[in-house]
Design a protein around this motif. Structure first.
Motif, PDB file in Angstrom:
ATOM      1  N   LYS A  23       0.815  -1.217   0.000  1.00 10.46           N
ATOM      2  CA  LYS A  23       0.000   0.000   0.000  1.00 10.46           C
ATOM      3  C   LYS A  23       0.846   1.263   0.000  1.00 10.46           C
ATOM      4  O   LYS A  23       0.373   2.338  -0.370  1.00 10.46           O
ATOM      5  N   ASN A  24       2.092   1.151   0.446  1.00 10.70           N
ATOM      6  CA  ASN A  24       3.041   2.263   0.383  1.00 10.70           C
ATOM      7  C   ASN A  24       2.500   3.518   1.069  1.00 10.70           C
ATOM      8  O   ASN A  24       2.638   4.641   0.564  1.00 10.70           O
ATOM      9  N   LEU A  25       1.896   3.333   2.252  1.00  6.98           N
ATOM     10  CA  LEU A  25       1.333   4.465   2.987  1.00  6.98           C
ATOM     11  C   LEU A  25       2.358   5.024   3.980  1.00  6.98           C
ATOM     12  O   LEU A  25       3.299   4.321   4.378  1.00  6.98           O
ATOM     13  N   PRO A  26       2.196   6.278   4.398  1.00  5.21           N
ATOM     14  CA  PRO A  26       3.196   6.916   5.262  1.00  5.21           C
ATOM     15  C   PRO A  26       3.375   6.261   6.625  1.00  5.21           C
ATOM     16  O   PRO A  26       4.469   6.258   7.180  1.00  5.21           O
ATOM     17  N   ILE A  27       2.276   5.723   7.186  1.00  2.14           N
ATOM     18  CA  ILE A  27       2.329   5.091   8.504  1.00  2.14           C
ATOM     19  C   ILE A  27       2.020   3.611   8.343  1.00  2.14           C
ATOM     20  O   ILE A  27       1.037   3.242   7.700  1.00  2.14           O
ATOM     21  N   ILE A  28       2.847   2.756   8.920  1.00  2.00           N
ATOM     22  CA  ILE A  28       2.655   1.309   8.830  1.00  2.00           C
ATOM     23  C   ILE A  28       2.539   0.749  10.246  1.00  2.00           C
ATOM     24  O   ILE A  28       3.437   0.934  11.071  1.00  2.00           O
ATOM     25  N   ILE A  29       1.425   0.073  10.515  1.00  2.00           N
ATOM     26  CA  ILE A  29       1.187  -0.544  11.821  1.00  2.00           C
ATOM     27  C   ILE A  29       1.119  -2.058  11.634  1.00  2.00           C
ATOM     28  O   ILE A  29       0.328  -2.556  10.841  1.00  2.00           O
ATOM     29  N   LEU A  30       1.957  -2.763  12.369  1.00  2.00           N
ATOM     30  CA  LEU A  30       2.046  -4.222  12.259  1.00  2.00           C
ATOM     31  C   LEU A  30       1.790  -4.849  13.623  1.00  2.00           C
ATOM     32  O   LEU A  30       2.451  -4.514  14.594  1.00  2.00           O
ATOM     33  N   ASP A  31       0.834  -5.781  13.665  1.00  2.00           N
ATOM     34  CA  ASP A  31       0.467  -6.438  14.922  1.00  2.00           C
ATOM     35  C   ASP A  31       1.032  -7.860  14.924  1.00  2.00           C
ATOM     36  O   ASP A  31       0.534  -8.734  14.221  1.00  2.00           O
ATOM     37  N   GLU A  32       2.078  -8.085  15.708  1.00  2.00           N
ATOM     38  CA  GLU A  32       2.768  -9.385  15.797  1.00  2.00           C
ATOM     39  C   GLU A  32       3.118  -9.908  14.401  1.00  2.00           C
ATOM     40  O   GLU A  32       2.738 -11.026  14.024  1.00  2.00           O
ATOM     41  N   PRO A  33       3.861  -9.147  13.608  1.00  2.00           N
ATOM     42  CA  PRO A  33       4.107  -9.553  12.221  1.00  2.00           C
ATOM     43  C   PRO A  33       4.934 -10.821  12.062  1.00  2.00           C
ATOM     44  O   PRO A  33       4.861 -11.468  11.017  1.00  2.00           O
ATOM     45  N   THR A  34       5.729 -11.191  13.065  1.00  2.00           N
ATOM     46  CA  THR A  34       6.611 -12.348  12.902  1.00  2.00           C
ATOM     47  C   THR A  34       6.169 -13.570  13.696  1.00  2.00           C
ATOM     48  O   THR A  34       6.884 -14.569  13.748  1.00  2.00           O
ATOM     49  N   ARG A  35       5.012 -13.532  14.314  1.00  2.00           N
ATOM     50  CA  ARG A  35       4.539 -14.690  15.081  1.00  2.00           C
ATOM     51  C   ARG A  35       4.259 -15.867  14.144  1.00  2.00           C
ATOM     52  O   ARG A  35       3.567 -15.736  13.146  1.00  2.00           O
ATOM     53  N   GLY A  36       4.823 -17.036  14.474  1.00  2.00           N
ATOM     54  CA  GLY A  36       4.574 -18.231  13.691  1.00  2.00           C
ATOM     55  C   GLY A  36       5.287 -18.280  12.362  1.00  2.00           C
ATOM     56  O   GLY A  36       4.934 -19.071  11.493  1.00  2.00           O
ATOM     57  N   ILE A  37       6.310 -17.437  12.189  1.00  2.00           N
ATOM     58  CA  ILE A  37       7.038 -17.370  10.928  1.00  2.00           C
ATOM     59  C   ILE A  37       8.445 -17.912  11.135  1.00  2.00           C
ATOM     60  O   ILE A  37       9.056 -17.703  12.186  1.00  2.00           O
ATOM     61  N   ASP A  38       8.990 -18.593  10.126  1.00  2.00           N
ATOM     62  CA  ASP A  38      10.314 -19.188  10.281  1.00  2.00           C
ATOM     63  C   ASP A  38      11.387 -18.108  10.409  1.00  2.00           C
ATOM     64  O   ASP A  38      11.180 -16.949  10.041  1.00  2.00           O
ATOM     65  N   VAL A  39      12.536 -18.521  10.908  1.00  2.00           N
ATOM     66  CA  VAL A  39      13.596 -17.576  11.267  1.00  2.00           C
ATOM     67  C   VAL A  39      14.041 -16.729  10.079  1.00  2.00           C
ATOM     68  O   VAL A  39      14.207 -15.506  10.193  1.00  2.00           O
ATOM     69  N   ASN A  40      14.243 -17.338   8.922  1.00  2.00           N
ATOM     70  CA  ASN A  40      14.707 -16.589   7.754  1.00  2.00           C
ATOM     71  C   ASN A  40      13.713 -15.511   7.348  1.00  2.00           C
ATOM     72  O   ASN A  40      14.101 -14.373   7.044  1.00  2.00           O
ATOM     73  N   ALA A  41      12.429 -15.867   7.339  1.00  2.00           N
ATOM     74  CA  ALA A  41      11.401 -14.884   6.981  1.00  2.00           C
ATOM     75  C   ALA A  41      11.323 -13.759   8.013  1.00  2.00           C
ATOM     76  O   ALA A  41      11.090 -12.599   7.668  1.00  2.00           O
ATOM     77  N   LYS A  42      11.507 -14.115   9.288  1.00  2.00           N
ATOM     78  CA  LYS A  42      11.500 -13.087  10.340  1.00  2.00           C
ATOM     79  C   LYS A  42      12.530 -12.015  10.061  1.00  2.00           C
ATOM     80  O   LYS A  42      12.244 -10.813  10.124  1.00  2.00           O
ATOM     81  N   TYR A  43      13.744 -12.439   9.744  1.00  2.00           N
ATOM     82  CA  TYR A  43      14.799 -11.458   9.537  1.00  2.00           C
ATOM     83  C   TYR A  43      14.617 -10.683   8.241  1.00  2.00           C
ATOM     84  O   TYR A  43      15.053  -9.521   8.138  1.00  2.00           O
ATOM     85  N   GLU A  44      13.964 -11.271   7.276  1.00  2.00           N
ATOM     86  CA  GLU A  44      13.607 -10.507   6.081  1.00  2.00           C
ATOM     87  C   GLU A  44      12.631  -9.392   6.448  1.00  2.00           C
ATOM     88  O   GLU A  44      12.746  -8.261   5.972  1.00  2.00           O
ATOM     89  N   ILE A  45      11.653  -9.727   7.306  1.00  2.00           N
ATOM     90  CA  ILE A  45      10.690  -8.713   7.752  1.00  2.00           C
ATOM     91  C   ILE A  45      11.399  -7.616   8.532  1.00  2.00           C
ATOM     92  O   ILE A  45      11.169  -6.418   8.314  1.00  2.00           O
ATOM     93  N   TYR A  46      12.274  -8.006   9.456  1.00  2.00           N
ATOM     94  CA  TYR A  46      13.026  -7.014  10.227  1.00  2.00           C
ATOM     95  C   TYR A  46      13.792  -6.073   9.298  1.00  2.00           C
ATOM     96  O   TYR A  46      13.762  -4.850   9.452  1.00  2.00           O
ATOM     97  N   ASN A  47      14.483  -6.658   8.321  1.00  2.00           N
ATOM     98  CA  ASN A  47      15.291  -5.849   7.412  1.00  2.00           C
ATOM     99  C   ASN A  47      14.433  -4.884   6.604  1.00  2.00           C
ATOM    100  O   ASN A  47      14.810  -3.729   6.380  1.00  2.00           O
ATOM    101  N   ILE A  48      13.265  -5.359   6.165  1.00  2.00           N
ATOM    102  CA  ILE A  48      12.379  -4.512   5.370  1.00  2.00           C
ATOM    103  C   ILE A  48      11.870  -3.336   6.194  1.00  2.00           C
ATOM    104  O   ILE A  48      11.901  -2.183   5.740  1.00  2.00           O
TER     105      ILE A  48
END
Length: 229
Positions: free
Chosen positions: A156-181
């Protein structure tokens, strides 16, 4: 709003105050203040039932409060639906997708609604979703559903991004991709607010850790200060 993050001028902070909200005759927030900083990772932490998800819904106007204003005028004048298209991308803890559409169709519909986005191909590749495009959400694992929600929210490329437990239940590699993003998006000027129970993994990555306790915004510390405790 976008001009606040362009050119030389950047807003120093977004302040919500006073946050007053009663639920079932119980005062959950009593003239509380929440300060969020652009260009920083703002993480909201607290035990289950401390009011984290409720606060996110208040910020997105999905829950009406007795009293609250924001120093960002756009927030004061937009409805919840208008904010969802113009101001705040909100990834729900359960789902931010349409169950009756395939993964590809969800992505295409989001692209159609938010044509300024040009990152869907990169996100599909980053999270290895190429082979999942023809599947429906109910055919995905819990972690894959969460990643789909994140992909659609970031598109959506909006100015404010709110994420609720974005990495729960996700494998380690995907978690760090999310963190990096989200780190990169914060550095580019997006306002990032997210809830996480994975505190040890994230302490060193966060600029601000907002602590909640029994419905109170009890304080803020930096990742470095938390590491010292």
């Amino acid at each position: 709003f976008y001009t606040l993050w362009e050119g030389e001028y950047r807003m120093q902070k977004i302040e919500f105050t006073p946050i007053t909200f009663n639920y079932h005759q119980q005062c959950l927030f009593d003239h509380a203040t929440l300060i969020i900083y652009p260009n920083k990772l703002n993480m909201l932490v607290g035990k289950s039932g401390s009011g984290k998800s409720t606060l996110l819904k208040i910020l997105t106007k999905k829950i009406a409060v007795e009293e609250m204003s924001c120093n960002l005028n756009e927030w004061n004048v937009l409805s919840s639906d208008e904010m969802a298209y113009q101001l705040i991308g909100y990834q729900l803890i359960d789902a931010s997708y349409m169950e009756h559409l395939t993964v590809k169709q969800n992505i295409e519909e989001t692209k159609r609604a938010y044509p300024s986005s040009n990152i869907e191909s990169e996100l599909i590749e980053t999270f290895h979703f190429e082979k999942l495009l023809k599947k429906y959400p109910h055919q995905l694992s819990g972690g894959q559903k969460r990643i789909l929600s994140i992909i659609l929210t970031l598109m959506k490329n909006l100015p404010i991004i709110i994420l609720d437990e974005p990495t729960r239940g996700i494998d380690v590699n995907a978690k760090y991709e999310i963190y990096n993003i989200i780190i990169q998006l914060a550095r580019e000027g997006k306002v990032i607010i997210f809830v996480s129970s994975e505190l040890p993994e994230l302490i060193g990555m966060c600029d601000r850790i907002i602590v909640m306790h029994e419905g109170k915004i009890s304080g803020e510390v930096t990742g470095g200060e938390m590491n010292q405790k």
